[in-house]
Scaffold this motif. Structure first.
Motif, short mmCIF file in Angstrom:
data_model
loop_
_atom_site.label_atom_id
_atom_site.label_comp_id
_atom_site.label_asym_id
_atom_site.label_seq_id
_atom_site.Cartn_x
_atom_site.Cartn_y
_atom_site.Cartn_z
N ASP A 194 38.33 28.21 42.41
CA ASP A 194 39.05 26.98 42.13
C ASP A 194 39.50 26.86 40.67
O ASP A 194 39.86 25.78 40.21
CB ASP A 194 38.20 25.77 42.53
CG ASP A 194 36.89 25.69 41.76
OD1 ASP A 194 36.58 26.63 40.98
OD2 ASP A 194 36.17 24.69 41.94
N THR A 195 39.52 27.97 39.95
CA THR A 195 39.92 27.95 38.54
C THR A 195 41.40 27.56 38.39
O THR A 195 42.24 27.98 39.19
CB THR A 195 39.67 29.31 37.87
OG1 THR A 195 40.00 29.19 36.47
CG2 THR A 195 40.55 30.40 38.46
N PRO A 196 41.71 26.79 37.35
CA PRO A 196 43.13 26.51 37.08
C PRO A 196 43.79 27.64 36.28
O PRO A 196 45.00 27.63 36.08
CB PRO A 196 43.07 25.22 36.26
CG PRO A 196 41.73 25.26 35.60
CD PRO A 196 40.82 25.98 36.55
#
Length: 150
Positions: free
Chosen positions: A63-65
């Motif tokens: 879920d990293t941006p």
């Protein structure tokens, strides 16, 4: 030269063994798994194509941006022809997947299969290496740009 014959997962496993890669089939009879140079390899036999795949699990949460892996995959896919890179974010951490396809619909002679498997394994491994290098370059460039702004 021998005649082209149907490509089976048993032939793939035997050919890989001849190249020093120990692969094991799964119960479906359509796939083989191997570990080669620290990468999980998967060979999937479909009706007209054999897919060679190498997976590398990263430390990056799914879920990293941070778009670094996606940017690197885009760059690899626009310049490499031997395999393509995919970023898989359906697990806890992102998986870098590289894939190559071998057309097998018309069958392959033993020497053709050996050559195609050798090229495919080399292609997915080199593409994994390219991803690693590009990710490092992108991160370095971003860090340098950040340092210049300070």
């Amino acid at each position: 030269m021998s005649n082209a014959t149907l490509v089976t997962i048993d032939r793939v496993i035997a050919t890989l063994a001849g190249q020093g890669i120990g692969a094991a089939d799964d119960p479906s009879g359509r796939a083989a798994h191997a570990n080669h140079n620290g990468y999980n390899l998967l060979f999937v036999l479909l009706d007209s194509v054999l897919i060679a795949r190498a997976d590398s699990v990263t430390d990056t949460p799914a879920d990293t941006p941070d778009a670094t892996l996606y940017l690197a995959a885009n760059q690899v896919n626009s310049s490499y022809l031997d395999a393509r890179a995919l970023v898989v974010n359906r697990t806890e951490n992102i998986v870098v997947r590289t894939e190559a396809e071998i057309p097998v619909g018309a069958g392959l002679a033993d020497d053709q299969l050996a050559t195609a498997l050798n090229a495919s394994v080399a292609g997915v491994m080199e593409t994994q290496d390219a991803m690693r290098v590009l990710v490092g370059e992108i991160k370095r460039t971003a860090e340098e740009a950040g340092a210049e702004e300070d």
